[in-house]
Motif scaffolding. Structure first.
Motif, PDB file in Angstrom:
ATOM      1  N   GLN A  65       0.844  -1.193   0.000  1.00  0.00           N
ATOM      2  CA  GLN A  65       0.000   0.000   0.000  1.00  0.00           C
ATOM      3  C   GLN A  65       0.881   1.246   0.000  1.00  0.00           C
ATOM      4  O   GLN A  65       1.828   1.339   0.793  1.00  0.00           O
ATOM      5  N   SER A 572     -10.398   6.384   0.084  1.00  0.00           N
ATOM      6  CA  SER A 572      -9.049   6.454   0.638  1.00  0.00           C
ATOM      7  C   SER A 572      -8.962   7.490   1.761  1.00  0.00           C
ATOM      8  O   SER A 572      -8.387   7.229   2.822  1.00  0.00           O
ATOM      9  N   GLN A 575     -10.625   6.231   4.931  1.00  0.00           N
ATOM     10  CA  GLN A 575      -9.757   5.318   5.681  1.00  0.00           C
ATOM     11  C   GLN A 575      -8.652   6.076   6.412  1.00  0.00           C
ATOM     12  O   GLN A 575      -8.339   5.777   7.569  1.00  0.00           O
ATOM     13  N   GLN A 576      -8.061   7.071   5.758  1.00  0.00           N
ATOM     14  CA  GLN A 576      -7.015   7.871   6.400  1.00  0.00           C
ATOM     15  C   GLN A 576      -7.562   8.593   7.625  1.00  0.00           C
ATOM     16  O   GLN A 576      -6.894   8.674   8.665  1.00  0.00           O
TER      17      GLN A 576
END
Length: 604
Positions: A65, A572, A575-576
């Motif tokens: 990732q 994304s 999730q961060q």
């Protein structure tokens, strides 16, 4: 489920034309705790190097990732180009890392930071490598035999430190206890493939035996089918040759299938060569003191070793374990006190550094000392080729020089050499170093069947629990005390492990900044450790930076067109944000606990 931060899929690798990995998969999620297990030579270290990017696979897909950091502890750290241990430990740090932690970890692991890396012993090199990867605080920590050459105090400290880490851990180790205490998932390398168990190592061996039983049954059924086809072939192939070539080809395919299928790995049926029985009393020490001039290494020790005892000796490196053994064997003279040795002692010794292995010997010469091609084991004459196979060496390796062996192979050869000597007293100094778990099982079984007496120095808590009848533990300042039972029994009787002994000798050092150690009275220590003070200084800045990051991510998600414009980007950022909010909560809780501790100490 969130996507993995590291995914190795269908990994193939061959060395010299011999396949090692033939379709291995490794999936690492955030905060995973994975143990990687398998026989020596199954490819565990190789797979770790592929995951770390040290070597490339012949075939397969690797996904990392973006932004994921990986730190790799190899079995032999490379110190090329570094003048001091601190320079090595702090190399590769980014702006987000705290260089002061490097010095903290070095001190916690018994190093100063100004040592020349080229002069380090094996254990010191391993400690320096550990300090480096812990300082990096990576998203994924790859550990290859992290406990090798560490003493029990350091292992117990390391276990506590690893439990507190936020990143994922993938570990290769022969130390059952640390695998049982840390792992949540198990990946087994066997016959070139990987098989995954969504449970920790505690459940692995039962699951493995079930898998092996199923494979053995499948192989048995295959053999029966081949036998039936052979019977048909012998009776009727002449008359039906032209119209049954297909069935003959099928038989040949079955044969090829059996030939290609590797057998389930058997173990080394270890046994020791027995000498005549020793006297009932092996060694008797009364009020023994050994002092080299700077304080006693052994102070007022009284202990009696009887025939058939299994005695374990534990303590930090440098405490005097080897000195105690030399006193028991009469190899060194006591400063005061009385040492009485038993009669008819025949001693076999396995030294920790394997120094008794001449690098110019062949494997056969190491076992027989050049006296022939046979060795007597348990009253039976064995050919050297068969005996070496018991310890997982091939017949072709019998003429190989010792200098060409790996660390694990040298460990197995030293063990084979020690067991080939007729004895009734066996001295084993760190016998578990470089041995895989299955070989440790066999060594344990051999010691259980050994008719003589065993004195064992080991840092392996599980191995001690499985083999010894009493433990002599270091209590500090030359004091040694014998406890009945194994290592776990000793801890229960003492109320603490060996890490506490080391902390009584040195300035207070803790792995968890928010939990102070308790003194002998059970109360809290009266001052913060260096690491706790440092955490109080740096945490506010880290919290402020994370608060800004959370605010920025929330602002991006507040854009009503963000998802329609970029669905993948929206996921994304989501999730961060979740990860940042979790880290922020943990940092705030840690800072609050430390502040409460500081107030409590100041009030006291």
């Amino acid at each position: 489920m969130a996507p993995p931060i590291l995914h190795l899929r269908d990994i193939h690798l061959s060395f010299g034309g011999t396949p090692l990995l033939t379709g291995v998969e490794l999936v690492v999620q955030e905060r995973d705790r994975i143990c990687l297990v398998g026989r020596n030579g199954s490819g565990k270290s190789t797979l770790m190097k592929i995951a770390a990017g040290v070597i490339e696979a012949d075939k397969g897909d690797i996904f990392r990732q973006p932004g994921t950091t990986i730190a790799y502890l190899s079995q032999e750290p490379d110190f090329t180009g570094f003048e001091t241990t601190l320079e090595f430990v702090t190399s590769g740090l980014s702006d987000g890392h705290d260089p002061y932690l490097g010095q903290v970890y070095l001190e916690q692991l018994g190093l100063r930071g100004d040592e020349d890396p080229r002069t380090l012993s094996g254990g010191e090199a391993r400690r320096c490598g550990l300090a480096r990867v812990l300082t990096l605080d990576p998203d994924i920590l790859l550990l290859d035999e992290p406990t090798n050459h560490l003493d029990l105090a350091a292992i117990e400290w390391l276990e506590g430190e690893l439990k507190s880490l936020r990143g994922a851990i993938v570990m290769v180790s022969h130390d059952r206890r640390i695998l049982e205490n840390l792992s949540k998932r198990t990946v087994w390398l066997f016959q070139g493939l990987s098989r995954s168990l969504d449970q920790g190592f505690k459940n692995f061996e039962t699951w493995r035996e079930k898998q092996l039983a199923e494979w053995d049954e499948a192989r048995h059924q295959l053999n029966k089918k081949i036998a039936r086809e052979m019977d048909w072939l012998h009776k009727g192939v002449t008359a039906r040759r032209k119209r049954n070539q297909g069935r003959l080809r099928a038989l040949n395919e079955l044969r090829a299938q059996r030939k290609a299928g590797r057998q389930t790995s058997g173990g080394a049926p270890m046994s020791a060569s027995d000498a005549d029985m020793s006297g009932k009393r092996v060694a008797d020490l009364k009020h023994v003191v050994k002092d080299y001039g700077d304080g006693p290494v052994v102070d007022d020790l009284s202990i009696r070793v009887m025939r058939g005892d299994r005695l374990g000796i534990v303590g930090p490196n440098g405490a005097g374990k080897t000195t105690m053994i030399r006193l028991m064997l009469g190899e060194t003279e006591a400063s005061s006190g009385e040492v009485t040795l038993g009669t008819n002692l025949h001693i076999a010794t396995l030294d920790q550094k394997r120094e008794k292995l001449d690098p110019t010997w062949t494997l056969a010469e190491a076992i027989t000392s050049g006296t022939g091609d046979t060795v007597e084991i348990g009253g039976e004459r064995r050919h050297i080729m068969g005996y070496l196979q018991d310890f997982l060496f091939t017949p072709e390796q019998a003429r190989t020089p010792v200098s060409r062996l790996s660390g694990g192979e040298r460990g197995r050869l030293a063990l084979a050499r020690a067991l080939a000597k007729a004895s009734n007293l066996m001295i084993l100094d760190e016998p578990t170093n470089d041995l895989d778990i299955e070989t440790l099982d066999l060594l344990q079984e051999m010691l259980g069947n050994y008719a003589g007496t065993v004195i064992l120095v080991s840092h392996d808590r599980d191995f001690l629990d499985r083999t010894v009848t009493s433990v002599v533990a270091y209590e500090g300042k030359g004091k040694w005390v014998e406890y009945a039972g194994g290592y776990t029994d000793m801890v229960e009787q003492r109320g603490k492990g060996l890490e506490e002994v080391r902390e009584n000798q040195e300035p207070a050092r803790r792995s968890n900044t928010a939990k102070p150690k308790k003194g002998k009275s059970g109360g809290q220590s009266q001052k913060l450790s260096y690491k706790q003070k440092h955490a109080l200084e740096v945490l506010p800045g880290k919290i402020e930076a994370l608060e800004s990051e959370v605010a920025e991510l929330q602002s991006r998600l507040a854009d009503p067109d963000f998802y329609n414009r970029d669905p993948a980007g929206y996921d994304s950022v989501t999730q961060q944000l979740g990860s940042a909010e979790t880290s922020l909560s943990e940092m705030e809780e840690e800072w609050l606990e430390l502040e409460m501790l500081r107030e409590e100490i100041n009030a006291g």
